[in-house]
Design a protein around this motif. Structure first.
Motif, PDB file in Angstrom:
ATOM      1  N   LEU A 197      11.357   3.207  -2.205  1.00 22.87           N
ATOM      2  CA  LEU A 197      10.408   3.542  -3.153  1.00 22.87           C
ATOM      3  C   LEU A 197       9.865   2.254  -3.606  1.00 22.87           C
ATOM      4  O   LEU A 197       8.728   2.033  -3.994  1.00 22.87           O
ATOM      5  N   ALA A 198      10.726   1.276  -3.661  1.00 19.09           N
ATOM      6  CA  ALA A 198      10.317   0.108  -4.087  1.00 19.09           C
ATOM      7  C   ALA A 198       9.182  -0.608  -3.171  1.00 19.09           C
ATOM      8  O   ALA A 198       8.373  -1.268  -3.427  1.00 19.09           O
ATOM      9  N   THR A 199       9.672  -0.278  -1.646  1.00 14.52           N
ATOM     10  CA  THR A 199       8.779  -0.782  -0.724  1.00 14.52           C
ATOM     11  C   THR A 199       7.352  -0.310  -0.725  1.00 14.52           C
ATOM     12  O   THR A 199       6.217  -0.985  -0.398  1.00 14.52           O
ATOM     13  N   SER A 200       7.264   1.104  -1.223  1.00 18.95           N
ATOM     14  CA  SER A 200       6.215   1.849  -1.340  1.00 18.95           C
ATOM     15  C   SER A 200       5.272   1.177  -2.395  1.00 18.95           C
ATOM     16  O   SER A 200       4.177   1.248  -2.376  1.00 18.95           O
ATOM     17  N   VAL A 201       6.114   0.853  -3.569  1.00 18.35           N
ATOM     18  CA  VAL A 201       5.526   0.505  -4.787  1.00 18.35           C
ATOM     19  C   VAL A 201       4.590  -0.961  -4.255  1.00 18.35           C
ATOM     20  O   VAL A 201       3.452  -1.263  -4.493  1.00 18.35           O
ATOM     21  N   ALA A 202       5.562  -1.713  -3.632  1.00 19.24           N
ATOM     22  CA  ALA A 202       4.903  -2.880  -3.180  1.00 19.24           C
ATOM     23  C   ALA A 202       3.643  -2.891  -2.276  1.00 19.24           C
ATOM     24  O   ALA A 202       2.510  -3.432  -2.321  1.00 19.24           O
ATOM     25  N   THR A 203       3.658  -1.846  -1.211  1.00 19.71           N
ATOM     26  CA  THR A 203       2.725  -1.692  -0.485  1.00 19.71           C
ATOM     27  C   THR A 203       1.460  -1.210  -1.228  1.00 19.71           C
ATOM     28  O   THR A 203       0.256  -1.780  -0.813  1.00 19.71           O
ATOM     29  N   PHE A 204       1.495  -0.266  -2.057  1.00 20.51           N
ATOM     30  CA  PHE A 204       0.171   0.413  -2.930  1.00 20.51           C
ATOM     31  C   PHE A 204      -0.293  -1.015  -3.810  1.00 20.51           C
ATOM     32  O   PHE A 204      -1.500  -0.971  -3.690  1.00 20.51           O
ATOM     33  N   ILE A 205       0.578  -1.916  -4.583  1.00 24.59           N
ATOM     34  CA  ILE A 205       0.206  -2.869  -5.105  1.00 24.59           C
ATOM     35  C   ILE A 205      -0.757  -4.028  -4.445  1.00 24.59           C
ATOM     36  O   ILE A 205      -1.727  -4.676  -4.691  1.00 24.59           O
ATOM     37  N   ILE A 206      -0.414  -4.012  -3.065  1.00 26.63           N
ATOM     38  CA  ILE A 206      -0.820  -5.096  -1.828  1.00 26.63           C
ATOM     39  C   ILE A 206      -2.471  -4.373  -1.288  1.00 26.63           C
ATOM     40  O   ILE A 206      -3.348  -4.808  -1.041  1.00 26.63           O
ATOM     41  N   GLY A 207      -2.106  -2.932  -1.000  1.00 28.09           N
ATOM     42  CA  GLY A 207      -3.124  -2.172  -0.309  1.00 28.09           C
ATOM     43  C   GLY A 207      -4.167  -2.020  -1.225  1.00 28.09           C
ATOM     44  O   GLY A 207      -5.340  -2.015  -0.478  1.00 28.09           O
ATOM     45  N   THR A 221      -7.187   5.733  -2.755  1.00 30.03           N
ATOM     46  CA  THR A 221      -6.551   6.929  -2.110  1.00 30.03           C
ATOM     47  C   THR A 221      -5.931   6.264  -0.694  1.00 30.03           C
ATOM     48  O   THR A 221      -4.977   6.710  -0.383  1.00 30.03           O
ATOM     49  N   LEU A 222      -6.735   5.376   0.020  1.00 26.99           N
ATOM     50  CA  LEU A 222      -6.025   4.608   1.237  1.00 26.99           C
ATOM     51  C   LEU A 222      -4.749   3.894   0.711  1.00 26.99           C
ATOM     52  O   LEU A 222      -3.880   3.945   1.605  1.00 26.99           O
ATOM     53  N   ALA A 223      -4.793   3.091  -0.574  1.00 20.59           N
ATOM     54  CA  ALA A 223      -3.614   2.628  -0.904  1.00 20.59           C
ATOM     55  C   ALA A 223      -2.266   3.499  -1.095  1.00 20.59           C
ATOM     56  O   ALA A 223      -1.270   3.347  -0.635  1.00 20.59           O
ATOM     57  N   LEU A 224      -2.669   4.604  -1.648  1.00 25.64           N
ATOM     58  CA  LEU A 224      -1.736   5.659  -1.888  1.00 25.64           C
ATOM     59  C   LEU A 224      -1.304   6.304  -0.541  1.00 25.64           C
ATOM     60  O   LEU A 224      -0.102   6.456  -0.662  1.00 25.64           O
ATOM     61  N   PRO A 272       5.326  -5.923   3.026  1.00 25.35           N
ATOM     62  CA  PRO A 272       6.542  -5.385   1.853  1.00 25.35           C
ATOM     63  C   PRO A 272       7.704  -5.371   2.422  1.00 25.35           C
ATOM     64  O   PRO A 272       8.836  -5.581   1.676  1.00 25.35           O
ATOM     65  N   ASP A 273       7.909  -5.365   3.894  1.00 23.05           N
ATOM     66  CA  ASP A 273       9.311  -5.141   4.521  1.00 23.05           C
ATOM     67  C   ASP A 273       9.964  -6.320   4.289  1.00 23.05           C
ATOM     68  O   ASP A 273      11.149  -6.467   4.237  1.00 23.05           O
ATOM     69  N   ILE A 274       9.212  -7.463   4.512  1.00 23.13           N
ATOM     70  CA  ILE A 274       9.900  -8.987   4.389  1.00 23.13           C
ATOM     71  C   ILE A 274      10.104  -9.319   3.023  1.00 23.13           C
ATOM     72  O   ILE A 274      10.799 -10.281   2.834  1.00 23.13           O
ATOM     73  N   ALA A 275       9.299  -9.092   2.166  1.00 21.37           N
ATOM     74  CA  ALA A 275       9.349  -9.605   0.715  1.00 21.37           C
ATOM     75  C   ALA A 275      10.081  -8.724  -0.243  1.00 21.37           C
ATOM     76  O   ALA A 275      10.915  -9.278  -0.994  1.00 21.37           O
ATOM     77  N   VAL A 276      10.237  -7.375   0.134  1.00 15.59           N
ATOM     78  CA  VAL A 276      11.028  -6.573  -0.936  1.00 15.59           C
ATOM     79  C   VAL A 276      12.250  -5.998  -0.413  1.00 15.59           C
ATOM     80  O   VAL A 276      13.557  -6.136  -0.986  1.00 15.59           O
ATOM     81  N   ARG A 277      12.283  -5.604   0.888  1.00 15.17           N
ATOM     82  CA  ARG A 277      13.562  -4.930   1.425  1.00 15.17           C
ATOM     83  C   ARG A 277      14.565  -5.967   1.416  1.00 15.17           C
ATOM     84  O   ARG A 277      15.952  -5.499   0.868  1.00 15.17           O
ATOM     85  N   PRO A 278      14.682  -7.336   1.663  1.00 19.12           N
ATOM     86  CA  PRO A 278      15.810  -8.243   1.990  1.00 19.12           C
ATOM     87  C   PRO A 278      16.368  -8.290   0.490  1.00 19.12           C
ATOM     88  O   PRO A 278      17.638  -8.531   0.394  1.00 19.12           O
ATOM     89  N   ARG A 279      15.573  -8.127  -0.424  1.00 13.62           N
ATOM     90  CA  ARG A 279      16.104  -8.522  -1.837  1.00 13.62           C
ATOM     91  C   ARG A 279      16.928  -7.445  -2.512  1.00 13.62           C
ATOM     92  O   ARG A 279      17.605  -7.451  -3.397  1.00 13.62           O
TER      93      ARG A 279
END
Length: 378
Positions: A197-207, A221-224, A272-279
């Protein structure tokens, strides 16, 4: 020697519980997915309720607050999907209809034409059927969602009692196994819900700003969609970025294809995988991506949407059971030590079964001396 009455009674009760469990599952089959979903979410929210209780709230208020958190999270995840299918379906279908019916691909001075008209029609039919099915199933979904919230609150409030009831029939000498499997299940659910969920939120914020900066009319819509695809292991938002890049290639827009391909894969699918997931991965199960992908796809195809959670969970618990069995059989011995021990046993077996030339000569000399000494004595 017959079994003790207490043990026989225990077996009979276990059989009754098993039969009643099968009967209950058959009766509740239509809402079984909702129940499983509530169980998994409650398993993650129980620590939140305990944390709130330690901060001074009552158990009832803590359970209510944890349930509200789960309710808001579920609404935040699923409402954009439903709203997109309901309100922006025409725009999505319009994008699919604008795709060229044929995509020429040139390689080594040879041009191949890929027919996409059939795929295009199938995609439009699928989207239309999904929207129609969603509209017709809204009353049932509302009832299931109400059931989910009520059951979630009950499980969070009585989580400790439910855990004690589940562990009570297990003999004391096996409860460490139950604890290990329960810990792996909790860590896996944490990885599925919190990390994803956190990674998805980061993806939306960046996308969203990226797609907007690249000039796409449906940037939101594409970011979602990219955020939703983040739940798909390994490939994730690449399922969106790569087709968009290929569309630009087919349309002859090479610069747009390079921009969305490079920036989309790097910033939307990878960053998002390297910025959010490790934390947030400290409390996760660290399940390998390949096994997570197997559980995800297998669960999705076998159980439907609930399999997205249940599939990886079953795979993770299965891996934990294998680890427990390996520790039980081999203890703390690593694979290198086991291989060395096997090599030594093979060498000993070979040495015992075969005589070297030196051993043969020595045996021959000993036999000759014994024979000579017997002849001299005679």
């Amino acid at each position: 020697m017959g079994e003790s009455p207490d043990r026989s009674r225990r077996y009979v009760l276990a059989g009754v519980v098993g039969l009643l469990g099968i009967l209950t599952a058959a009766i509740l089959l239509e809402v079984l997915g909702t129940i499983l979903f509530a169980l998994t979410v409650a398993y993650v929210l129980v620590p939140v309720q305990r944390w709130l209780v330690r901060r001074g709230l009552s158990e009832w208020i803590g359970a209510l607050a944890a349930t509200l958190l789960g309710f808001v999270s579920i609404v935040a995840v699923f409402s954009p999907i439903l709203l997109t299918l309901y309100f922006r379906l025409d725009e999505v279908i319009g994008i699919v209809e604008e795709l060229p019916a044929e995509i020429p691909i040139t390689a080594f001075d040879v041009t191949y034409t890929v027919e996409v008209a059939d795929v295009q029609r199938s995609a439009i039919d699928l989207l239309t059927d999904a929207a129609f099915s969603l509209a017709s199933a809204l009353p049932v979904l509302a009832i299931k969602f109400a059931l989910f919230v009520i059951l979630l609150f009950a499980l969070v409030l009585k989580g400790d009692a439910a855990a004690r009831a589940a562990v009570a029939p297990i003999p004391h000498e096996y409860r460490d196994i139950a604890y290990a499997l329960g810990t792996r299940a909790r860590e896996t659910l944490y990885a599925i819900y919190v990390l994803q969920l956190a990674t998805s939120v980061a993806t939306f914020i960046i996308g969203y700003p990226l797609f907007w900066a690249l000039g796409y009319d449906m940037a939101l819509t594409l970011a979602l969609i990219a955020a939703i695809l983040q739940f798909v292991p390994i490939i994730g938002p690449s399922l969106l970025v790569v087709p968009i890049a290929l569309y630009h290639v087919a349309a002859g827009e090479l610069l747009a294809a390079v921009l969305v391909g490079v920036l989309g894969v790097a910033l939307v699918a990878w960053f998002p995988d390297i910025a959010v997931r490790p934390r947030l991965a400290r409390r996760s199960a660290n399940l390998p991506g390949s096994l997570y992908f197997v559980g995800f796809t297998g669960g999705l195809f076998t159980l439907g949407p609930i399999g997205i959670v249940v599939g990886p969970l079953i795979v993770a618990v299965f891996v934990e059971a294998i680890d427990l069995l390996a520790d039980e059989v081999n203890g703390d011995v690593d694979i290198a030590s086991l291989l060395e021990a096997d090599d030594e046993r093979d060498l000993d077996a070979t040495t015992d079964g075969d005589h070297s030339p030196t051993d043969v000569d020595s045996d021959t000399e000993t036999t000759f001396e014994e024979s000579g000494s017997r002849t001299a004595n005679d």
